[in-house]
Write a protein that holds these residues in place. Structure first.
Motif, PDB file in Angstrom:
ATOM      1  N   VAL A 125      94.082 -47.854  92.621  1.00 46.95           N
ATOM      2  CA  VAL A 125      94.595 -47.456  91.109  1.00 46.95           C
ATOM      3  C   VAL A 125      95.676 -46.684  90.901  1.00 46.95           C
ATOM      4  N   LEU A 126      96.862 -47.227  90.376  1.00 44.45           N
ATOM      5  CA  LEU A 126      98.024 -46.930  89.942  1.00 44.45           C
ATOM      6  C   LEU A 126      98.331 -46.417  88.759  1.00 44.45           C
ATOM      7  N   LEU A 127      99.103 -45.488  88.588  1.00 41.77           N
ATOM      8  CA  LEU A 127      99.769 -45.140  87.212  1.00 41.77           C
ATOM      9  C   LEU A 127     101.089 -45.337  87.081  1.00 41.77           C
ATOM     10  N   ILE A 128     101.503 -45.588  85.850  1.00 46.98           N
ATOM     11  CA  ILE A 128     103.059 -46.037  85.621  1.00 46.98           C
ATOM     12  C   ILE A 128     103.300 -44.918  84.796  1.00 46.98           C
ATOM     13  N   PRO A 129     104.719 -44.294  85.160  1.00 46.56           N
ATOM     14  CA  PRO A 129     105.093 -42.968  84.704  1.00 46.56           C
ATOM     15  C   PRO A 129     105.568 -43.025  83.097  1.00 46.56           C
ATOM     16  N   ASN A 130     105.703 -44.088  82.676  1.00 49.13           N
ATOM     17  CA  ASN A 130     106.267 -44.199  81.344  1.00 49.13           C
ATOM     18  C   ASN A 130     105.651 -43.934  80.095  1.00 49.13           C
ATOM     19  N   ASP A 131     105.831 -43.056  79.249  1.00 49.30           N
ATOM     20  CA  ASP A 131     104.990 -42.283  78.278  1.00 49.30           C
ATOM     21  C   ASP A 131     104.964 -43.783  77.220  1.00 49.30           C
ATOM     22  N   GLN A 132     103.744 -43.853  77.142  1.00 48.80           N
ATOM     23  CA  GLN A 132     103.419 -45.273  76.068  1.00 48.80           C
ATOM     24  C   GLN A 132     103.093 -44.635  74.710  1.00 48.80           C
ATOM     25  N   SER A 133     103.021 -43.517  74.564  1.00 50.12           N
ATOM     26  CA  SER A 133     102.370 -42.995  73.148  1.00 50.12           C
ATOM     27  C   SER A 133     103.529 -43.074  71.944  1.00 50.12           C
ATOM     28  N   TYR A 134     104.655 -43.395  72.109  1.00 48.32           N
ATOM     29  CA  TYR A 134     105.591 -43.447  71.256  1.00 48.32           C
ATOM     30  C   TYR A 134     105.573 -45.066  70.692  1.00 48.32           C
ATOM     31  N   GLN A 135     105.160 -45.233  69.489  1.00 46.38           N
ATOM     32  CA  GLN A 135     105.269 -46.386  68.709  1.00 46.38           C
ATOM     33  C   GLN A 135     106.157 -46.328  67.779  1.00 46.38           C
ATOM     34  N   GLY A 136     107.294 -46.238  67.736  1.00 50.39           N
ATOM     35  CA  GLY A 136     108.195 -46.660  66.812  1.00 50.39           C
ATOM     36  C   GLY A 136     108.518 -48.064  66.301  1.00 50.39           C
ATOM     37  N   ARG A 137     109.097 -48.181  64.914  1.00 47.47           N
ATOM     38  CA  ARG A 137     109.091 -49.462  64.558  1.00 47.47           C
ATOM     39  C   ARG A 137     110.452 -50.221  64.841  1.00 47.47           C
ATOM     40  N   THR A 138     110.281 -51.461  65.118  1.00 46.08           N
ATOM     41  CA  THR A 138     111.447 -52.152  65.643  1.00 46.08           C
ATOM     42  C   THR A 138     112.288 -52.734  64.685  1.00 46.08           C
ATOM     43  N   CYS A 139     113.576 -53.177  64.991  1.00 44.90           N
ATOM     44  CA  CYS A 139     114.442 -53.600  63.937  1.00 44.90           C
ATOM     45  C   CYS A 139     113.745 -54.964  63.276  1.00 44.90           C
ATOM     46  N   GLU A 140     113.186 -55.788  63.775  1.00 43.83           N
ATOM     47  CA  GLU A 140     112.447 -56.896  63.168  1.00 43.83           C
ATOM     48  C   GLU A 140     111.586 -56.427  62.260  1.00 43.83           C
ATOM     49  N   GLN A 141     110.827 -55.333  62.357  1.00 42.91           N
ATOM     50  CA  GLN A 141     109.981 -54.977  61.647  1.00 42.91           C
ATOM     51  C   GLN A 141     110.406 -54.098  60.239  1.00 42.91           C
ATOM     52  N   ASP A 142     111.393 -53.444  60.787  1.00 43.02           N
ATOM     53  CA  ASP A 142     112.066 -52.471  59.441  1.00 43.02           C
ATOM     54  C   ASP A 142     113.888 -52.291  59.896  1.00 43.02           C
ATOM     55  N   ILE A 143     114.558 -53.170  59.260  1.00 42.52           N
ATOM     56  CA  ILE A 143     115.833 -53.123  59.924  1.00 42.52           C
ATOM     57  C   ILE A 143     116.482 -51.852  58.949  1.00 42.52           C
ATOM     58  N   LYS A 144     116.065 -51.108  57.926  1.00 45.44           N
ATOM     59  CA  LYS A 144     116.614 -50.072  57.854  1.00 45.44           C
ATOM     60  C   LYS A 144     116.177 -48.663  58.426  1.00 45.44           C
ATOM     61  N   ASP A 145     115.037 -48.609  58.997  1.00 41.54           N
ATOM     62  CA  ASP A 145     114.251 -47.627  59.580  1.00 41.54           C
ATOM     63  C   ASP A 145     113.988 -47.677  60.909  1.00 41.54           C
ATOM     64  N   GLY A 146     113.979 -48.923  61.353  1.00 40.36           N
ATOM     65  CA  GLY A 146     113.533 -49.328  62.716  1.00 40.36           C
ATOM     66  C   GLY A 146     114.676 -49.178  63.911  1.00 40.36           C
ATOM     67  N   GLY A 147     114.287 -49.421  64.822  1.00 40.59           N
ATOM     68  CA  GLY A 147     115.166 -49.627  66.000  1.00 40.59           C
ATOM     69  C   GLY A 147     115.245 -48.299  66.617  1.00 40.59           C
TER      70      GLY A 147
END
Length: 161
Positions: A125-147
């Motif tokens: 069983v391996l772990l991948i080091p990238n922090d997956q806790s950040y769930q920011g909005r994408t440009c597609e979801q919100d062009i003004k505040d996303g990205g």
């Protein structure tokens, strides 16, 4: 006369970037979206094949214990945990959160199960080091505040690690 409005150009220039997936290992230094260490170590303490106590009729699953050293007790990073075969091909993955672990003095431990189609093929069983806790909005979801930067796509069955 030139008239410029501060911040307007970024309103229409929304960009998403996705971080590169880091190298999976049994013990990893958790990385932020830019690949910099967060000062937290995540480690697979042990694992074994056994039926899940709530659904024993489904047969063996991968029961693994993990530890986060240096993470806060109420919030903190999350990493993908993957059961892999001898060729480091993922058989099944899930995200584990340091906030779901417990323990004293900054060493937070937890356990979880991975259901895989062929548990007899699991080599580690391996772990991948990238922090997956950040769930920011994408440009597609919100062009003004996303990205902005986002974690890599979570690992899944069939991914080469």
């Amino acid at each position: 006369m030139i008239l410029a409005l501060s911040g307007c150009s970024s309103l229409w220039d929304c960009t998403d970037t996705t971080a590169e997936r880091g190298e999976a290992a049994v013990s990893v230094q958790v990385e932020d979206l830019s690949g910099r260490p967060l000062g937290v170590t995540a480690e697979v303490v042990d694992w074994r094949l056994e039926p899940h106590p709530h659904v024993p009729s489904e047969g063996d699953q991968v029961h693994f214990r993990y530890r986060f050293d240096g993470a806060g007790e109420t919030s903190g990073p999350a990493v993908d945990a993957c059961a892999v075969d001898k060729g480091r091909v993922a058989l099944g993955c899930r995200t584990v959160h340091s906030s779901e672990a417990f323990g004293p003095d900054g060493a937070l431990t937890g356990d979880d199960y991975l259901a895989v189609e062929h548990p007899e093929q699991v080599a580690e069983v391996l772990l991948i080091p990238n922090d997956q806790s950040y769930q920011g909005r994408t440009c597609e979801q919100d062009i003004k505040d996303g990205g902005g930067p986002h974690p890599p796509e979570p690992a899944g069955a069939g991914d080469q690690l």
